[in-house]
Design a protein around this motif. Structure first.
Motif, short mmCIF file in Angstrom:
data_model
loop_
_atom_site.label_atom_id
_atom_site.label_comp_id
_atom_site.label_asym_id
_atom_site.label_seq_id
_atom_site.Cartn_x
_atom_site.Cartn_y
_atom_site.Cartn_z
N PRO A 266 1.18 4.93 5.88
CA PRO A 266 1.88 3.87 6.61
C PRO A 266 1.47 2.48 6.12
N GLY A 267 2.46 1.65 5.80
CA GLY A 267 2.20 0.29 5.37
C GLY A 267 1.71 0.15 3.94
N GLY A 268 1.60 1.27 3.22
CA GLY A 268 1.05 1.21 1.88
C GLY A 268 1.96 0.60 0.85
N ASP A 269 3.26 0.49 1.16
CA ASP A 269 4.23 -0.05 0.20
C ASP A 269 4.64 -1.48 0.51
N VAL A 270 3.94 -2.13 1.42
CA VAL A 270 4.30 -3.49 1.88
C VAL A 270 3.51 -4.54 1.11
N ILE A 271 4.16 -5.63 0.73
CA ILE A 271 3.44 -6.71 0.06
C ILE A 271 2.34 -7.22 0.97
N ALA A 272 1.16 -7.46 0.40
CA ALA A 272 -0.02 -7.77 1.22
C ALA A 272 -0.69 -9.07 0.84
N GLU A 273 -0.68 -9.42 -0.45
CA GLU A 273 -1.51 -10.54 -0.89
C GLU A 273 -0.92 -11.21 -2.12
#
Length: 342
Positions: A266-273
């Motif tokens: 979950p959330g591993g494919d979302v832009i983060a930084e």
């Protein structure tokens, strides 16, 4: 090399950890970097501090607690500074259930240090065998590690404050390069942070209590739904297409490897930084945790970003480093082909 490593240990104790007289310094290390831990302890003694060394050898483990005992937690809480060297040496050789316990234990240690705001340096000295697997000679890595530590921290901080100011209050960032990267995202309402390689802010304000060594970056969490475009990372054999802030497609020689890594997370494919390297002593070697600090680079990450001021929680955080990019902030150049325009 021993003299160079001793000098690097001294810089870490004095200029990064800012260790003072009569302070307690807890040094955590693995079986592979015990010699450098000893050098750190010697330099701490020279600074008038009292060092304690916590040695961890995962090759000797057949079982492990999932959480630290209260007595161990008490030692951590009372430390004035923690210097945490990469602790895993043979963790891949452990059975899956023991691995899970080991990871849970060290996650608990990390969480406790964060909760208690204990000033912590994370020193990236992984096993040399792991370095060789990435095609990097151990001698070259250690030489570049020393170079990355032996820098002007005050100058790096001054540069970082200028870069951070350019991002403060900004709305839109566009990254392009000659490899075909064309990625746009919003940073509106997000606050930039600075990792200058020292525990100065943590010690003064009891915040930002985790700093990596080698260090040097300005970072900001993009708005998670805002990324559109293409990210091309030739050294990783990857081309990522973003839509609505998420990775919509992955191409390249190592595409299957990345797909497998983020699948079902979950959330591993979302832009983060979005990060900007500041360290003039870092020469990119092909190791992400090292290369992302190099002056003239930027990096994009996907996955977890709560620690960066974002809103995405995930079990992974994966960085992708770009060399010599061009960066526009609200249409104005911040970097042109790897050169900062300030």
């Amino acid at each position: 090399m021993e003299n160079s490593l001793r000098s690097a240990a001294g810089r870490i104790i004095r200029d990064s950890a800012l260790v003072g007289k009569d302070e307690s310094v807890l040094i955590i290390h693995g079986a592979h970097n015990g010699d450098f831990a000893s050098l750190l302890a010697e330099e701490a003694i020279r600074a008038g501090a009292l060092p304690f060394i916590w040695s961890f050898d995962d090759s000797l483990i057949s079982d492990f607690p999932e959480k630290p005992s209260e007595s161990v937690a008490g030692i951590l809480r009372k430390a004035d500074v923690v210097i945490w060297l990469s602790q895993y040496t043979a963790v891949d050789d452990l059975s899956k259930d023991v691995q899970e316990k080991v990871f849970s234990f060290w996650d608990s240690i990390y969480g406790l240090l964060q909760d208690e705001k204990v000033p912590t340096l994370l020193v990236n000295l992984p096993p040399l065998a792991w370095i060789e697997e990435d095609g990097i000679s151990p001698e070259e890595y250690m030489r570049e590690f020393v170079s990355a530590v032996d820098v002007d921290y005050a100058g790096m901080r001054e540069l970082g404050l200028i870069v951070a100011e350019r991002l403060r209050g900004a709305k839109e960032v566009l990254i392009t390069d000659e490899n075909g990267t064309h990625l746009m995202f919003s940073v509106e309402g997000r606050r930039p942070g600075l990792e200058d390689g020292t525990l100065r802010d943590c010690r003064l304000k009891r915040r930002e209590c985790e700093v990596e060594i080698p260090a040097g970056e300005v970072y900001i969490a993009p708005v998670e739904s805002s990324a559109f475009g293409r990210l091309v990372v030739p050294q990783d054999g990857l081309e990522l297409e973003f839509q609505g802030g998420k990775v919509a497609s992955i191409k390249g020689d190592r595409a299957d490897e990345l797909r497998e890594r983020i699948a079902g997370v979950p959330g591993g494919d979302v832009i983060a930084e979005f990060g900007i390297g500041l360290n003039p002593g870092v020469k990119p070697l092909g190791l992400r945790i090292f290369d992302e600090k190099a002056l003239g680079t930027v990096h994009i990450a996907i996955g977890h970003n709560l620690h960066l001021g974002g809103a995405n929680e995930s079990k992974i955080h994966i960085d992708f480093v770009l060399s010599e990019p061009t960066v526009l902030v609200d249409g104005c150049p911040l970097m042109e082909r790897g050169v900062l325009k300030l």
